[in-house]
Design a protein around this motif. Structure first.
Motif, PDB file in Angstrom:
ATOM      1  N   ARG A  49       0.540  -1.099  -0.175  1.00  0.00           N
ATOM      2  CA  ARG A  49      -0.063   0.035   0.129  1.00  0.00           C
ATOM      3  C   ARG A  49       0.996   1.313  -0.478  1.00  0.00           C
ATOM      4  O   ARG A  49       0.622   2.392  -0.788  1.00  0.00           O
ATOM      5  N   ARG A  50       2.179   1.281   0.880  1.00  0.00           N
ATOM      6  CA  ARG A  50       2.839   2.834   0.612  1.00  0.00           C
ATOM      7  C   ARG A  50       3.743   3.517  -0.234  1.00  0.00           C
ATOM      8  O   ARG A  50       3.991   4.280  -0.673  1.00  0.00           O
ATOM      9  N   ASP A  52       7.143   1.796  -1.282  1.00  0.00           N
ATOM     10  CA  ASP A  52       8.191   1.729  -1.397  1.00  0.00           C
ATOM     11  C   ASP A  52       8.603   0.345  -1.018  1.00  0.00           C
ATOM     12  O   ASP A  52       9.714  -0.238  -0.986  1.00  0.00           O
ATOM     13  N   LYS A  75       8.738   6.157  -4.403  1.00  0.00           N
ATOM     14  CA  LYS A  75       8.012   4.865  -4.552  1.00  0.00           C
ATOM     15  C   LYS A  75       8.171   4.052  -5.768  1.00  0.00           C
ATOM     16  O   LYS A  75       9.003   5.213  -6.917  1.00  0.00           O
TER      17      LYS A  75
END
Length: 115
Positions: A49-50, A52, A75
């Protein structure tokens, strides 16, 4: 870098994935959600979700491997589709793993004159 034999297809699982999942759970996702065979030798890339962290699932004919990469800054560039998978080339995957926009790679710096 993952040593890819020729003819291996690379698939990006669109959307986001729970990064707590291991190789068996991700293989089950490939089989049930993406409707593909996780043991066919293709690579499947999942992003959290983030944005990275990515995990790469690959069956090389001998066994299943799970690779992970986390970016220190930035990202991973990801397709906007919410479900399914898209196929990319091995070169595009290499760009993506370096944090470069694999859809349209650009040189960061170019000399203005020769002299």
């Amino acid at each position: 870098m993952i040593p890819l034999p020729s003819g291996v297809r690379v698939w990006i699982a669109t959307g986001h994935t729970d990064m707590r999942r291991g190789m068996q759970s991700l293989a089950l996702t490939v089989q049930q959600s993406l409707k593909r065979d996780p043991h066919a030798g293709d690579l499947y890339i999942f992003r959290g979700r983030r944005g990275d962290l990515v995990k790469i699932l690959w069956h090389d004919g001998l066994g299943m491997s799970l690779y992970a990469k986390r970016l220190d800054r930035g990202k991973f560039i990801w397709p906007s589709a919410s479900d399914g998978a898209i196929s990319i080339s091995a070169a595009q995957m290499a760009y993506m793993l370096e944090g470069i926009d694999w859809r349209n790679p650009q040189l960061g710096w170019r000399p203005q004159s020769a002299g």
